[in-house]
Design an enzyme around this catalytic site. Sequence first.
Site, PDB file in Angstrom:
ATOM      1  N   HIS A   1     -69.368 -21.053 -22.687  1.00 41.25           N
ATOM      2  CA  HIS A   1     -69.696 -19.546 -21.875  1.00 41.25           C
ATOM      3  C   HIS A   1     -70.945 -19.095 -22.278  1.00 41.25           C
ATOM      4  O   HIS A   1     -70.969 -19.222 -23.465  1.00 41.25           O
ATOM      5  CB  HIS A   1     -68.047 -18.736 -23.476  1.00 41.25           C
ATOM      6  CG  HIS A   1     -69.021 -18.583 -24.521  1.00 41.25           C
ATOM      7  ND1 HIS A   1     -69.821 -17.311 -25.198  1.00 41.25           N
ATOM      8  CD2 HIS A   1     -68.283 -18.683 -25.734  1.00 41.25           C
ATOM      9  CE1 HIS A   1     -69.668 -17.856 -25.944  1.00 41.25           C
ATOM     10  NE2 HIS A   1     -68.816 -17.869 -26.487  1.00 41.25           N
TER      11      HIS A   1
ATOM     12  N   GLU B   1     -61.632 -20.513 -29.843  1.00 40.74           N
ATOM     13  CA  GLU B   1     -62.056 -20.752 -30.891  1.00 40.74           C
ATOM     14  C   GLU B   1     -61.564 -20.953 -32.262  1.00 40.74           C
ATOM     15  O   GLU B   1     -60.194 -20.442 -32.143  1.00 40.74           O
ATOM     16  CB  GLU B   1     -63.554 -19.722 -30.569  1.00 40.74           C
ATOM     17  CG  GLU B   1     -65.047 -20.065 -31.752  1.00 40.74           C
ATOM     18  CD  GLU B   1     -65.461 -21.530 -31.512  1.00 40.74           C
ATOM     19  OE1 GLU B   1     -64.884 -22.923 -32.547  1.00 40.74           O
ATOM     20  OE2 GLU B   1     -66.921 -21.420 -31.104  1.00 40.74           O
TER      21      GLU B   1
END
Length: 377
Positions: free
Chosen positions: A181, A257
């Site tokens: 990202h 994550e």
Amino acid sequence: MAARFIVEADGGSRGNPGPAGYGAVVRDGDTGQIVAEAAEFIGHATNNVAEYRGLIAGLKAARELDPDASVDVRMDSKLVVEQMSGRWKIKHPDMQPLAAEARTVFPRGRVAYTWIPRERNKDADRLANEAMDAGKAGRQWEPRPKAPAADEPPLETAAPKAGWAAPADLGTPTTFVLLRHGETPLTPEKRFSGSGGSDPELSDKGRWQAERAAEALAARGSIQAVVASPMRRTRQTAETVAARLGLEVRYEDGLREVDFGDWEGLTFAEVQQRHPEDLSAWLGSAKAKPTGSAESFTTLTHRAGVARDKIIARYAGKTVLVVSHVSPIKTLVRLALGAPPDSMYRMELSAASICAVQYYSDGNASLRLLNDTSHLR
């Protein structure tokens, strides 16, 4: 979205009571692929004790993969299935504490029990017999490496045996284009930002990076699907690229994550000052967890491996854009290389960088690109 697992468990005793062992496998609930195995020689015990021990081991293996998962337990022991389902009373004193322990692994309502015939429980039965054979030889069971089936890529993917190129008869590989990202306000400050923190959105620079990545990937022209972590920064990045490509985004929780617990929002120096012992343990072992977190890099490896296998099964032979975070992407690269866990500390992965891995039908993988940021220059 929490995972769904199938646990198949069995136990046996050669003498009943006699030398006993158990076996258990955990399967991905969507693909049916085995994602974990457990077996142990438990000494002198009855069949039923061994079966309960197998059940407990299978549930714990599933919890290690995802503590929020739902589980469908399948066993050929009518006794264990009926007792754990609450339809039969547990009268034997040896069974009562084992059943109680099994119920504590997952919260009530997240585990269902189904009886299956013995021939459908072959993998767990095989492991139980391997454990008893090991006990007879005076040792404990250890997992044996095996060649992966064409439709069952292993969690620890070996490097390609083909060298410079894969054999032609393996067909078209499945390609993951791995996109980290774009930047968030925490990124330039190098603060821990996992799945247990504030879930920040992209900064202005991060949005610019997502646009540049979209341009580069549109020019590439081969992306056929987009799969992303459900966190805000990955959603925003994936949606920017997908809009440019004219594709929908599919979300996969296994790509999120790591939860960094009490370290969320802190810099490395701040963690070193506040939690020095936990940080040292975390840097030294993939099984160690950040302070206040329930997730280690070992847990992440299983989770990312399951997500990888699901994506490969769904998009076999296609090129898939996978939008994720530092730790999951490094994990997928590490697994593709067959590298040890500490290799993750030797990789650089910039915001909005691109990696590429190809997966072949024999279970092997090939790293094709790492940390490409040319589109950001």
